[in-house]
Design a protein around this motif. Structure first.
Motif, PDB file in Angstrom:
ATOM      1  N   GLY A   5      10.625  62.419 -96.790  1.00 30.33           N
ATOM      2  CA  GLY A   5      11.094  63.608 -97.320  1.00 30.33           C
ATOM      3  C   GLY A   5      12.318  63.693 -97.317  1.00 30.33           C
ATOM      4  N   TYR A   6      12.871  64.710 -97.286  1.00 32.78           N
ATOM      5  CA  TYR A   6      14.651  64.842 -97.318  1.00 32.78           C
ATOM      6  C   TYR A   6      15.049  64.854 -96.096  1.00 32.78           C
ATOM      7  CZ  TYR A   6      13.219  66.067-102.082  1.00 32.78           C
ATOM      8  OH  TYR A   6      12.890  65.913-103.361  1.00 32.78           O
ATOM      9  N   THR A   7      14.274  64.556 -94.996  1.00 32.56           N
ATOM     10  CA  THR A   7      14.946  64.420 -93.484  1.00 32.56           C
ATOM     11  C   THR A   7      15.382  63.101 -93.429  1.00 32.56           C
ATOM     12  OG1 THR A   7      12.908  63.893 -92.563  1.00 32.56           O
ATOM     13  CG2 THR A   7      13.228  66.041 -92.550  1.00 32.56           C
ATOM     14  N   MET A   8      16.368  62.918 -92.609  1.00 32.10           N
ATOM     15  CA  MET A   8      16.980  61.544 -92.201  1.00 32.10           C
ATOM     16  C   MET A   8      17.522  61.589 -90.643  1.00 32.10           C
ATOM     17  SD  MET A   8      20.078  59.625 -94.182  1.00 32.10           S
ATOM     18  CE  MET A   8      19.295  59.726 -95.851  1.00 32.10           C
ATOM     19  N   TYR A  61       2.819  62.633 -97.785  1.00 35.88           N
ATOM     20  CA  TYR A  61       1.523  62.516 -97.058  1.00 35.88           C
ATOM     21  C   TYR A  61       1.466  63.282 -95.808  1.00 35.88           C
ATOM     22  CZ  TYR A  61       2.146  58.407-100.140  1.00 35.88           C
ATOM     23  OH  TYR A  61       2.543  57.579-100.965  1.00 35.88           O
ATOM     24  N   VAL A  62       2.959  63.712 -95.328  1.00 30.12           N
ATOM     25  CA  VAL A  62       3.236  64.556 -94.047  1.00 30.12           C
ATOM     26  C   VAL A  62       2.575  65.965 -94.532  1.00 30.12           C
ATOM     27  CG1 VAL A  62       4.702  65.532 -92.440  1.00 30.12           C
ATOM     28  CG2 VAL A  62       4.953  63.024 -93.030  1.00 30.12           C
ATOM     29  N   SER A  63       3.052  66.522 -95.682  1.00 31.14           N
ATOM     30  CA  SER A  63       2.689  67.817 -96.069  1.00 31.14           C
ATOM     31  C   SER A  63       0.995  67.914 -96.384  1.00 31.14           C
ATOM     32  CB  SER A  63       3.467  68.362 -97.305  1.00 31.14           C
ATOM     33  OG  SER A  63       2.858  67.356 -98.606  1.00 31.14           O
ATOM     34  N   ARG A  64       0.677  66.662 -96.630  1.00 24.15           N
ATOM     35  CA  ARG A  64      -0.924  66.906 -96.923  1.00 24.15           C
ATOM     36  C   ARG A  64      -1.679  66.820 -95.553  1.00 24.15           C
ATOM     37  NH1 ARG A  64      -2.076  62.612-101.911  1.00 24.15           N
ATOM     38  NH2 ARG A  64      -1.409  64.300-103.770  1.00 24.15           N
ATOM     39  N   HIS A  65      -1.091  65.925 -94.612  1.00 21.46           N
ATOM     40  CA  HIS A  65      -1.660  65.753 -93.467  1.00 21.46           C
ATOM     41  C   HIS A  65      -0.569  66.020 -92.378  1.00 21.46           C
ATOM     42  CE1 HIS A  65      -4.534  63.574 -95.711  1.00 21.46           C
ATOM     43  NE2 HIS A  65      -3.739  63.020 -96.212  1.00 21.46           N
ATOM     44  N   LEU A 115      -0.670  64.206 -88.694  1.00 24.37           N
ATOM     45  CA  LEU A 115      -0.624  62.845 -88.524  1.00 24.37           C
ATOM     46  C   LEU A 115       0.107  62.743 -87.135  1.00 24.37           C
ATOM     47  CD1 LEU A 115       0.531  61.392 -91.965  1.00 24.37           C
ATOM     48  CD2 LEU A 115      -1.628  60.882 -90.612  1.00 24.37           C
ATOM     49  N   LYS A 116      -0.723  61.559 -86.547  1.00 26.67           N
ATOM     50  CA  LYS A 116       0.236  61.016 -85.205  1.00 26.67           C
ATOM     51  C   LYS A 116       0.851  59.963 -85.525  1.00 26.67           C
ATOM     52  CE  LYS A 116      -3.513  62.535 -82.186  1.00 26.67           C
ATOM     53  NZ  LYS A 116      -4.756  62.291 -81.085  1.00 26.67           N
ATOM     54  N   VAL A 117       0.661  59.069 -86.601  1.00 24.16           N
ATOM     55  CA  VAL A 117       1.442  57.892 -87.024  1.00 24.16           C
ATOM     56  C   VAL A 117       2.532  58.323 -87.508  1.00 24.16           C
ATOM     57  CG1 VAL A 117       0.369  57.700 -89.209  1.00 24.16           C
ATOM     58  CG2 VAL A 117       1.446  55.821 -88.253  1.00 24.16           C
ATOM     59  N   LYS A 118       3.813  57.818 -87.385  1.00 24.29           N
ATOM     60  CA  LYS A 118       4.837  58.369 -87.798  1.00 24.29           C
ATOM     61  C   LYS A 118       5.450  57.630 -89.235  1.00 24.29           C
ATOM     62  CE  LYS A 118       5.154  61.385 -84.587  1.00 24.29           C
ATOM     63  NZ  LYS A 118       4.648  62.528 -84.787  1.00 24.29           N
ATOM     64  N   ILE A 119       5.923  58.301 -90.242  1.00 24.09           N
ATOM     65  CA  ILE A 119       6.074  57.518 -91.256  1.00 24.09           C
ATOM     66  C   ILE A 119       7.640  57.511 -91.550  1.00 24.09           C
ATOM     67  CG2 ILE A 119       5.883  57.582 -93.698  1.00 24.09           C
ATOM     68  CD1 ILE A 119       3.255  59.767 -93.572  1.00 24.09           C
ATOM     69  N   GLU A 147      11.444  59.620-104.593  1.00 24.19           N
ATOM     70  CA  GLU A 147      11.319  60.964-105.094  1.00 24.19           C
ATOM     71  C   GLU A 147      10.277  61.538-106.118  1.00 24.19           C
ATOM     72  OE1 GLU A 147      14.379  64.992-105.344  1.00 24.19           O
ATOM     73  OE2 GLU A 147      14.875  63.001-106.312  1.00 24.19           O
ATOM     74  N   GLU A 148      10.235  60.818-107.221  1.00 26.41           N
ATOM     75  CA  GLU A 148       9.195  60.998-108.077  1.00 26.41           C
ATOM     76  C   GLU A 148       7.859  60.418-107.577  1.00 26.41           C
ATOM     77  OE1 GLU A 148      11.959  59.228-108.425  1.00 26.41           O
ATOM     78  OE2 GLU A 148      13.273  60.401-109.813  1.00 26.41           O
ATOM     79  N   LEU A 149       7.658  59.523-106.794  1.00 25.66           N
ATOM     80  CA  LEU A 149       6.650  59.124-106.522  1.00 25.66           C
ATOM     81  C   LEU A 149       5.980  59.824-105.292  1.00 25.66           C
ATOM     82  CD1 LEU A 149       4.355  56.592-106.537  1.00 25.66           C
ATOM     83  CD2 LEU A 149       5.969  55.300-104.795  1.00 25.66           C
ATOM     84  N   ASN A 150       6.541  60.028-104.264  1.00 25.60           N
ATOM     85  CA  ASN A 150       5.900  60.755-103.274  1.00 25.60           C
ATOM     86  C   ASN A 150       6.903  61.619-102.365  1.00 25.60           C
ATOM     87  OD1 ASN A 150       7.008  58.720-101.707  1.00 25.60           O
ATOM     88  ND2 ASN A 150       5.197  57.263-101.760  1.00 25.60           N
ATOM     89  N   ILE A 151       8.027  61.941-103.049  1.00 24.35           N
ATOM     90  CA  ILE A 151       8.950  62.691-102.219  1.00 24.35           C
ATOM     91  C   ILE A 151       9.341  61.827-101.013  1.00 24.35           C
ATOM     92  CG2 ILE A 151       9.619  65.111-101.391  1.00 24.35           C
ATOM     93  CD1 ILE A 151       7.283  66.127-102.631  1.00 24.35           C
ATOM     94  N   TYR A 152       9.756  60.664-101.048  1.00 24.78           N
ATOM     95  CA  TYR A 152      10.200  59.947-100.051  1.00 24.78           C
ATOM     96  C   TYR A 152       9.153  59.773 -98.927  1.00 24.78           C
ATOM     97  CZ  TYR A 152      14.393  60.673-102.503  1.00 24.78           C
ATOM     98  OH  TYR A 152      15.534  60.896-103.541  1.00 24.78           O
ATOM     99  N   GLY A 153       7.964  59.746 -99.259  1.00 21.17           N
ATOM    100  CA  GLY A 153       7.003  59.681 -97.932  1.00 21.17           C
ATOM    101  C   GLY A 153       6.432  61.102 -97.734  1.00 21.17           C
ATOM    102  N   GLY A 154       7.329  62.149 -97.999  1.00 24.18           N
ATOM    103  CA  GLY A 154       6.910  63.342 -97.392  1.00 24.18           C
ATOM    104  C   GLY A 154       5.810  64.093 -98.018  1.00 24.18           C
TER     105      GLY A 154
END
Length: 250
Positions: A220-223, A45-49, A52-56, A36-43
């Motif tokens: 992010g916060y999705t699962m 990168y999705v918010s910035r791009h 994206l076609k590649v799935k994180i 969460e502190e590093l990159n919002i669980y990877g979210g």
């Protein structure tokens, strides 16, 4: 340090963009590359791009599924201790919904968990004593806390790295991981604390995501749907681990 997070995120982001450019279908964040502190669980990168076609994939749904399926059948209460994160909230919610009492050591953890449920939950409590013999542990578990566990307690980590083993009269399960199917060749071990041919759930999740051709991110916060991910993983030949052979509940 914040400047370190910026540098780490830049490297991860560049790798994701390069993978996207090459037509890669899935990028698994694995260990140490999410939080969460590093990159919002990877979210982040999705918010910035957003295109994206590649799935994180952060693998959180498979981690939750593994922890839930590691708890011994017949368990009526567990103690949840360690840093609360996306995985911990989901585990606590699912257990309470299943009628299993979830105790916390600290009032502030109880308040955070209760708030995340958005409803009254009778199965969530603050521990007045430590009679629970199944402990679900994340980062931040201290030696002092561990010593409060009853003799014969089973420690089940939901953390990426194993807890320190201060007790010889208790059992410690592996971190969330599974045995790879026989079709996977030239595999030693995924992490140095795991047995041969065993992979961390965070890494397996990306493989299953690709095999199933799921067309959404898990970051992010999705699962993802926990049961769906669990069943798909088993169908692809990954198998849960038993307790370490050298550990005996006494």
């Amino acid at each position: 340090m914040q400047w370190q997070n910026v540098a780490i995120n830049k490297m991860i982001e560049e790798a994701i963009l390069e993978a996207d450019k090459k037509g890669t279908k899935v990028v698994s964040l694995g260990l140490m590359n999410q939080g969460e502190e590093l990159n919002i669980y990877g979210g982040l990168y999705v918010s910035r791009h957003p295109k994206l076609k590649v799935k994180i994939v952060d693998g959180s749904s498979l981690v939750v599924a593994l922890v839930l399926n590691t708890i011994p059948k017949g368990t009526t209460q567990v103690l949840l201790r360690g840093k609360l994160n996306k995985v911990a909230y989901a585990i606590a919610f699912k257990l309470c919904q299943q009628g299993i009492k979830v105790a916390t050591m600290h009032e502030d953890d109880y308040v955070k968990l209760k708030k995340s449920f958005n409803s009254s939950e009778a199965n969530l409590v603050v521990a007045l004593n430590f009679t629970q013999t199944v402990w679900l542990v994340g980062e931040g578990l201290t030696e002092e806390e561990e010593m409060k566990a009853p003799k014969g307690t089973l420690f089940i980590p939901y953390s990426q790295f194993p807890p320190k083993k201060y007790r010889k009269d208790c059992s410690y399960h592996y971190t969330p991981s599974m045995v790879a199917p026989n079709s996977v060749e030239n595999l030693h071990s995924c992490e140095d604390w795991l047995p041969r041919r065993v992979m961390s759930a965070w890494r397996i999740a990306g493989i299953v995501h690709s095999l199933e051709a799921w067309n959404e991110h898990e970051c992010g916060y999705t699962m993802h749907n926990i049961d769906m991910v669990w069943n798909a993983t088993l169908q692809h030949g990954f198998q849960p681990l038993n307790l370490p052979n050298h550990t005996v509940i006494t």
